[in-house]
Design an enzyme around this catalytic site. Structure first.
Site, PDB file in Angstrom:
ATOM      1  N   PHE A 125      15.196 -37.370   5.585  1.00  0.00           N
ATOM      2  CA  PHE A 125      13.783 -36.971   5.162  1.00  0.00           C
ATOM      3  C   PHE A 125      13.722 -38.239   3.968  1.00  0.00           C
ATOM      4  O   PHE A 125      14.692 -37.100   2.735  1.00  0.00           O
ATOM      5  CB  PHE A 125      13.606 -35.372   5.181  1.00  0.00           C
ATOM      6  CG  PHE A 125      12.148 -36.012   5.486  1.00  0.00           C
ATOM      7  CD1 PHE A 125      11.540 -35.940   6.438  1.00  0.00           C
ATOM      8  CD2 PHE A 125      10.812 -35.163   4.311  1.00  0.00           C
ATOM      9  CE1 PHE A 125      10.004 -35.729   6.648  1.00  0.00           C
ATOM     10  CE2 PHE A 125       9.128 -35.279   4.600  1.00  0.00           C
ATOM     11  CZ  PHE A 125       9.247 -35.240   5.220  1.00  0.00           C
ATOM     12  N   ASP A 196      19.585 -29.455   4.438  1.00  0.00           N
ATOM     13  CA  ASP A 196      18.113 -28.976   5.027  1.00  0.00           C
ATOM     14  C   ASP A 196      17.879 -29.263   6.196  1.00  0.00           C
ATOM     15  O   ASP A 196      17.841 -29.808   7.512  1.00  0.00           O
ATOM     16  CB  ASP A 196      16.965 -30.719   3.985  1.00  0.00           C
ATOM     17  CG  ASP A 196      15.832 -30.244   5.208  1.00  0.00           C
ATOM     18  OD1 ASP A 196      15.020 -30.107   5.566  1.00  0.00           O
ATOM     19  OD2 ASP A 196      14.838 -31.542   4.237  1.00  0.00           O
ATOM     20  N   TYR A 221       7.423 -23.590   8.112  1.00  0.00           N
ATOM     21  CA  TYR A 221       5.741 -23.835   8.706  1.00  0.00           C
ATOM     22  C   TYR A 221       5.491 -24.113   9.755  1.00  0.00           C
ATOM     23  O   TYR A 221       4.576 -24.903  11.251  1.00  0.00           O
ATOM     24  CB  TYR A 221       4.770 -24.212   7.555  1.00  0.00           C
ATOM     25  CG  TYR A 221       4.763 -25.648   7.042  1.00  0.00           C
ATOM     26  CD1 TYR A 221       5.310 -26.810   7.713  1.00  0.00           C
ATOM     27  CD2 TYR A 221       5.268 -25.802   5.732  1.00  0.00           C
ATOM     28  CE1 TYR A 221       5.836 -28.282   7.187  1.00  0.00           C
ATOM     29  CE2 TYR A 221       5.994 -27.031   4.812  1.00  0.00           C
ATOM     30  CZ  TYR A 221       6.394 -27.970   5.655  1.00  0.00           C
ATOM     31  OH  TYR A 221       6.580 -29.422   4.770  1.00  0.00           O
ATOM     32  N   LYS A 222       6.971 -24.692  10.464  1.00  0.00           N
ATOM     33  CA  LYS A 222       7.501 -26.067  11.733  1.00  0.00           C
ATOM     34  C   LYS A 222       7.862 -24.838  12.986  1.00  0.00           C
ATOM     35  O   LYS A 222       6.942 -24.233  13.082  1.00  0.00           O
ATOM     36  CB  LYS A 222       8.475 -26.678  11.569  1.00  0.00           C
ATOM     37  CG  LYS A 222       8.175 -27.714  10.242  1.00  0.00           C
ATOM     38  CD  LYS A 222       9.490 -28.618   9.954  1.00  0.00           C
ATOM     39  CE  LYS A 222       9.691 -29.344   9.203  1.00  0.00           C
ATOM     40  NZ  LYS A 222       8.233 -30.511   8.895  1.00  0.00           N
ATOM     41  N   ARG A 370       6.943 -39.291  19.768  1.00  0.00           N
ATOM     42  CA  ARG A 370       7.554 -37.793  19.079  1.00  0.00           C
ATOM     43  C   ARG A 370       7.181 -36.488  19.848  1.00  0.00           C
ATOM     44  O   ARG A 370       5.754 -36.469  19.249  1.00  0.00           O
ATOM     45  CB  ARG A 370       7.755 -37.744  17.406  1.00  0.00           C
ATOM     46  CG  ARG A 370       8.600 -36.261  17.372  1.00  0.00           C
ATOM     47  CD  ARG A 370       9.551 -36.606  15.558  1.00  0.00           C
ATOM     48  NE  ARG A 370       7.923 -35.770  15.064  1.00  0.00           N
ATOM     49  CZ  ARG A 370       8.046 -35.244  13.721  1.00  0.00           C
ATOM     50  NH1 ARG A 370       9.115 -35.542  12.870  1.00  0.00           N
ATOM     51  NH2 ARG A 370       7.077 -34.533  13.193  1.00  0.00           N
TER      52      ARG A 370
HETATM   53  C1  PLP Z   1      12.874 -32.319   7.083  1.00  0.00           C
HETATM   54  C2  PLP Z   1      12.246 -32.227   6.234  1.00  0.00           C
HETATM   55  N1  PLP Z   1      13.110 -32.560   4.554  1.00  0.00           N
HETATM   56  C3  PLP Z   1      11.389 -32.004   3.749  1.00  0.00           C
HETATM   57  C4  PLP Z   1      10.905 -32.157   4.257  1.00  0.00           C
HETATM   58  C5  PLP Z   1       9.477 -31.691   3.148  1.00  0.00           C
HETATM   59  O1  PLP Z   1       9.038 -31.193   2.966  1.00  0.00           O
HETATM   60  P1  PLP Z   1       8.120 -30.591   1.808  1.00  0.00           P
HETATM   61  O2  PLP Z   1       6.719 -30.979   2.351  1.00  0.00           O
HETATM   62  O3  PLP Z   1       7.156 -28.584   2.448  1.00  0.00           O
HETATM   63  O4  PLP Z   1       8.124 -29.985   0.957  1.00  0.00           O
HETATM   64  C6  PLP Z   1       9.954 -31.991   5.440  1.00  0.00           C
HETATM   65  C7  PLP Z   1       8.726 -32.036   5.881  1.00  0.00           C
HETATM   66  O5  PLP Z   1       8.259 -32.567   6.969  1.00  0.00           O
HETATM   67  C8  PLP Z   1      10.256 -32.428   6.614  1.00  0.00           C
HETATM   68  O6  PLP Z   1      10.697 -32.191   7.603  1.00  0.00           O
END
Ligand code: PLP
Length: 411
Positions: A125, A196, A221-222, A370
């Site tokens: 990400f 992550d 939150y997911k 998606r």
């Molecule tokens: C895999 C992954 N890592 C990091 C993040 C970033 O999260 P945050 O906005 O809570 O820092 C997301 C957000 O969707 C994500 O999907």
């Protein structure tokens, strides 16, 4: 050939079917975006009102003690840990993923002062990569961020690598890294690994202690349904608890926060990864969702996740074969997470047309539609019905309208 009747039969024998009733499910909506923002648990309303009307409005400052506000991040961490084989006292809920990643990365690099390489992959990400880039800029580019293809990470781990930093489930294709194998190789080469787990937590079984995981972050939150912007979790292996501290510290992570000493003294174990006051209202959402998650059998969850994804892939390929859609990522369910993406050159307008028809997924650039499948509330019948809508949109070229081409801020 799958039929709607098959889907109904799968739902009739679903051991998790009763969980759907514990969420607010909007009427006439097929929601396949629980991998971005999970449905609201019904209990969230009462729990939040309790915090608002009693704990905040009436009990005010006494709630830190009276209602255990101060201990909530560690308590919730322990409840979450059950879902991920994280043991007790190794997880805490605080801040956001990107911020927590910064904390863990600084701690991990401090444990390997002689090594200068952070290894990650091009499927990660982007925010995770930005965190590493920002940290390295702050360190006067003393380190380097080495990016390889996801499939090449294992072979790229050598004695120069301080930290491997990867996302277990790819946010676009759902490709899954082999956590055990990657950690074993990293440890054999003297490197540490930060995971992550944003698209893993509440979606697939994770075995943090069994995999000898060093550090992990993830989202609530997911799939975990804690509500928009709810704080993220961190895991730190007991071996690292008291050997290192993050670079981002504050009074909540101090050993004696109410002594107000002028010099920081790291608190015991996982507590030192907290920085400052936590969002108590958001923690109420997580506490409500944990009332559901405390009852979930992760083996059943995994079986349903596989079944929903398999059914969706089969239905799309069977019923939309005449159109420009190709599956992104693996077919093997043991090597993927709980969302499915299809590539299409017209992906963005197709998704907008689906949303207009009340089938909610999302779009990930450059070309993926998606769909996230939440085993606690999605059904096989919804999968069938969503593919019916998708087929209609493709067949009638409904997506090919100006109203669907304008890019919104959030895709
Ligand atoms: C895999 C992954 N890592 C990091 C993040 C970033 O999260 P945050 O906005 O809570 O820092 C997301 C957000 O969707 C994500 O999907």
């Amino acid at each position: 050939m799958i039929t709607r009747k098959d889907c109904l039969q799968l739902d009739a024998s679903d051991p998790l079917a009763s969980f759907r009733d514990r969420f607010v499910v909007p009427e006439n909506l097929i929601y396949f975006d629980g991998n971005s923002l999970g449905l609201m648990p019904k209990a969230a309303r009462a729990r939040t009102l309790q915090v608002l009307e009693q704990e905040w409005a009436q009990d005010l400052i006494t709630s830190w003690n009276k209602h255990g506000w101060f201990q909530e991040p560690v308590k919730l961490g322990d409840r979450l840990a059950r879902l991920m084989g994280g043991g007790t006292g190794n997880m805490v809920v605080a801040d956001g993923i990107s911020i927590n990643l910064f904390k863990l990365l600084t701690a991990a690099l401090a444990l390997r002062p002689d090594r200068k390489v952070i290894l990650s992959d091009t499927g990660n990400f982007p925010s995770d990569l930005y965190v590493a880039q920002g940290l390295n800029t702050f360190l006067n580019n003393s380190h380097s961020l080495r990016l390889v293809a996801p499939e090449a990470v294992l072979d790229a781990i050598d004695e120069t690598v301080a930290v491997v930093m990867v996302t277990e489930i790819d946010y676009r294709t759902a490709r899954k890294h082999d956590m055990k194998a990657l950690i074993a190789k990293a440890h054999a080469k003297g490197a540490l690994v930060i995971w992550d787990l944003s698209h893993s937590a509440g979606a697939i079984p994770v075995d943090l202690l069994g995999s000898d995981c060093d550090f992990a972050v993830g989202c609530t939150y997911k799939f975990l349904n804690a509500g928009p912007g709810a704080p993220a979790f961190m895991f730190v292996h007991p071996n690292h608890h008291n050997t290192v501290s993050p670079a981002l510290v504050g009074w909540w992570g101090d050993a004696h926060p109410f002594a107000f000493n002028l010099d920081y003294e790291p608190g015991p174990g996982i507590t030192r990864y907290q920085v400052g006051t936590q969002p108590i209202l958001s923690l109420a959402g997580l506490s409500a969702s944990m009332e559901i998650w405390d009852d979930v059998d992760m083996v059943q969850l995994d079986a349903k996740r596989k079944s929903l994804c398999e059914t969706f892939i089969a239905c799309v390929e069977q019923r939309c074969a005449d159109f420009d859609l190709s599956l992104a990522g693996q077919r093997d369910m043991t090597r993927r997470g709980s969302h499915v993406s299809f590539r299409s050159i017209n992906g963005y307008p197709i998704m907008q047309a689906l949303i207009k028809a009340r089938v909610i997924g999302d779009f990930r650039a450059p070309d993926m539609i998606r769909f996230g499948f939440a085993p606690l509330y999605n059904t096989h019948a919804e999968v069938w019905d969503a593919v019916t809508v998708l087929h209609d949109i493709l067949q009638n070229r409904t997506w090919d309208r100006p109203e669907f081409t304008t890019r919104k801020t959030v895709t």
